[in-house]
Design a protein around this motif. Sequence first.
Motif, PDB file in Angstrom:
ATOM      1  N   ASP A 161     -39.549  40.780 -42.305  1.00  0.00           N
ATOM      2  CA  ASP A 161     -39.959  39.508 -41.711  1.00  0.00           C
ATOM      3  C   ASP A 161     -39.438  39.496 -40.282  1.00  0.00           C
ATOM      4  O   ASP A 161     -38.217  39.477 -40.054  1.00  0.00           O
ATOM      5  CB  ASP A 161     -39.359  38.359 -42.519  1.00  0.00           C
ATOM      6  CG  ASP A 161     -39.740  36.977 -41.998  1.00  0.00           C
ATOM      7  OD1 ASP A 161     -40.202  36.877 -40.839  1.00  0.00           O
ATOM      8  OD2 ASP A 161     -39.568  35.992 -42.735  1.00  0.00           O
ATOM      9  N   SER A 175     -39.195  37.331 -38.149  1.00  0.00           N
ATOM     10  CA  SER A 175     -38.431  36.154 -37.728  1.00  0.00           C
ATOM     11  C   SER A 175     -36.953  36.264 -38.098  1.00  0.00           C
ATOM     12  O   SER A 175     -36.160  35.373 -37.770  1.00  0.00           O
ATOM     13  CB  SER A 175     -39.025  34.878 -38.340  1.00  0.00           C
ATOM     14  OG  SER A 175     -38.812  34.819 -39.740  1.00  0.00           O
ATOM     15  N   ASP A 176     -36.577  37.357 -38.760  1.00  0.00           N
ATOM     16  CA  ASP A 176     -35.190  37.616 -39.156  1.00  0.00           C
ATOM     17  C   ASP A 176     -34.632  38.731 -38.280  1.00  0.00           C
ATOM     18  O   ASP A 176     -35.025  39.893 -38.433  1.00  0.00           O
ATOM     19  CB  ASP A 176     -35.151  38.021 -40.634  1.00  0.00           C
ATOM     20  CG  ASP A 176     -33.753  38.372 -41.122  1.00  0.00           C
ATOM     21  OD1 ASP A 176     -32.815  38.429 -40.315  1.00  0.00           O
ATOM     22  OD2 ASP A 176     -33.613  38.615 -42.335  1.00  0.00           O
ATOM     23  N   ARG A 180     -42.595  27.328 -39.137  1.00  0.00           N
ATOM     24  CA  ARG A 180     -42.835  28.700 -39.582  1.00  0.00           C
ATOM     25  C   ARG A 180     -43.707  29.470 -38.595  1.00  0.00           C
ATOM     26  O   ARG A 180     -43.451  30.644 -38.302  1.00  0.00           O
ATOM     27  CB  ARG A 180     -43.490  28.698 -40.971  1.00  0.00           C
ATOM     28  CG  ARG A 180     -43.734  30.086 -41.549  1.00  0.00           C
ATOM     29  CD  ARG A 180     -42.468  30.881 -41.680  1.00  0.00           C
ATOM     30  NE  ARG A 180     -42.726  32.222 -42.215  1.00  0.00           N
ATOM     31  CZ  ARG A 180     -41.897  33.244 -42.079  1.00  0.00           C
ATOM     32  NH1 ARG A 180     -40.738  33.107 -41.427  1.00  0.00           N
ATOM     33  NH2 ARG A 180     -42.202  34.428 -42.582  1.00  0.00           N
ATOM     34  N   ASP A 232     -41.566  30.325 -35.717  1.00  0.00           N
ATOM     35  CA  ASP A 232     -40.589  31.346 -36.103  1.00  0.00           C
ATOM     36  C   ASP A 232     -41.199  32.744 -36.034  1.00  0.00           C
ATOM     37  O   ASP A 232     -40.582  33.677 -35.511  1.00  0.00           O
ATOM     38  CB  ASP A 232     -40.098  31.090 -37.534  1.00  0.00           C
ATOM     39  CG  ASP A 232     -38.970  30.068 -37.604  1.00  0.00           C
ATOM     40  OD1 ASP A 232     -38.427  29.707 -36.530  1.00  0.00           O
ATOM     41  OD2 ASP A 232     -38.632  29.632 -38.715  1.00  0.00           O
ATOM     42  N   VAL A 233     -42.405  32.895 -36.582  1.00  0.00           N
ATOM     43  CA  VAL A 233     -43.037  34.212 -36.616  1.00  0.00           C
ATOM     44  C   VAL A 233     -43.649  34.574 -35.264  1.00  0.00           C
ATOM     45  O   VAL A 233     -43.410  35.664 -34.723  1.00  0.00           O
ATOM     46  CB  VAL A 233     -44.111  34.268 -37.719  1.00  0.00           C
ATOM     47  CG1 VAL A 233     -44.881  35.593 -37.667  1.00  0.00           C
ATOM     48  CG2 VAL A 233     -43.476  34.077 -39.101  1.00  0.00           C
ATOM     49  N   SER A 252     -40.414  33.343 -32.053  1.00  0.00           N
ATOM     50  CA  SER A 252     -39.091  33.943 -32.273  1.00  0.00           C
ATOM     51  C   SER A 252     -39.218  35.393 -32.722  1.00  0.00           C
ATOM     52  O   SER A 252     -38.458  36.258 -32.271  1.00  0.00           O
ATOM     53  CB  SER A 252     -38.315  33.135 -33.314  1.00  0.00           C
ATOM     54  OG  SER A 252     -38.072  31.818 -32.868  1.00  0.00           O
ATOM     55  N   GLY A 253     -40.172  35.665 -33.610  1.00  0.00           N
ATOM     56  CA  GLY A 253     -40.346  37.035 -34.091  1.00  0.00           C
ATOM     57  C   GLY A 253     -40.675  38.006 -32.978  1.00  0.00           C
ATOM     58  O   GLY A 253     -40.137  39.123 -32.923  1.00  0.00           O
ATOM     59  N   SER A 307     -48.196  28.636 -29.593  1.00  0.00           N
ATOM     60  CA  SER A 307     -47.296  29.768 -29.846  1.00  0.00           C
ATOM     61  C   SER A 307     -47.742  31.005 -29.085  1.00  0.00           C
ATOM     62  O   SER A 307     -46.910  31.776 -28.583  1.00  0.00           O
ATOM     63  CB  SER A 307     -47.221  30.059 -31.351  1.00  0.00           C
ATOM     64  OG  SER A 307     -48.397  30.672 -31.845  1.00  0.00           O
TER      65      SER A 307
END
Length: 252
Positions: A64, A66-67, A111, A114-115, A118-119, A164
Amino acid sequence: MVAGDRGVAIVTGASRGIGAAIALRAAAAGYAVLVNYSSDAAGAASVVQDIRDNGGVALPHRADVSDPAAVGQMFDRAASLGPVTAVINNAGITGNLIGDLVDVPPDTVRRVLDVNVSGVIFVCQEAVRRLGSGTGGPGGSIVNISSTATKAGSPGTWAHYAASKGAVDVLTVGLASEVASQGIRVNCVAPGSTNTGLHAAAGMPDRVQRLNPTIPMGRGAEPDEVAAAVMWLLSAEAGYVTGAVLPVSGGR
């Protein structure tokens, strides 16, 4: 397994659609490919098998984006194939809904950001750490995947998604200036309406066809046409190109 002639390419979100097309083209161009996926293990395995059947080198890897910790592990896995020289930030989601911004649930907004934002940032950060000449890296190229949805903002459909992708465009320009002296080029491909499963997943499988009359070329793109633009930006022919956002949109 050993790296291809051009090193290793990481392609995020590569189990289907545009990402799969990029992975296949990258392998054909001489890269060993890390096929990243989030949930579609079968799709990633199919892409890897296609590459291997054609004499290429590939590994699937679930992460993932985003992590940040998972991103680091993804780069470690790619390094088992050889030096990473190309990173394609393709992973992106819409939240699987279509409608006005006011109706998008907060969890979906978070979400998607995040993806899609941030990802991309986390992957770019790790790419700079690994590729940059300042840390002993080989240099290379980052290509982010944005969208021409940023032009009009996708009102009534995906305004949150368009926002985004606008962030991805700006990030590309800023990062390109930061890392040019480290031997890293950073560019972006912005597809228009493309024949992938993205629209069907959001509940509108005929969306591309309905938009055809608004496209000067009269049709949506095929994933391989977007992948071709990515490969040009990775190539030596684009060696003096950085900070560019290249639309692949049929003129729309």
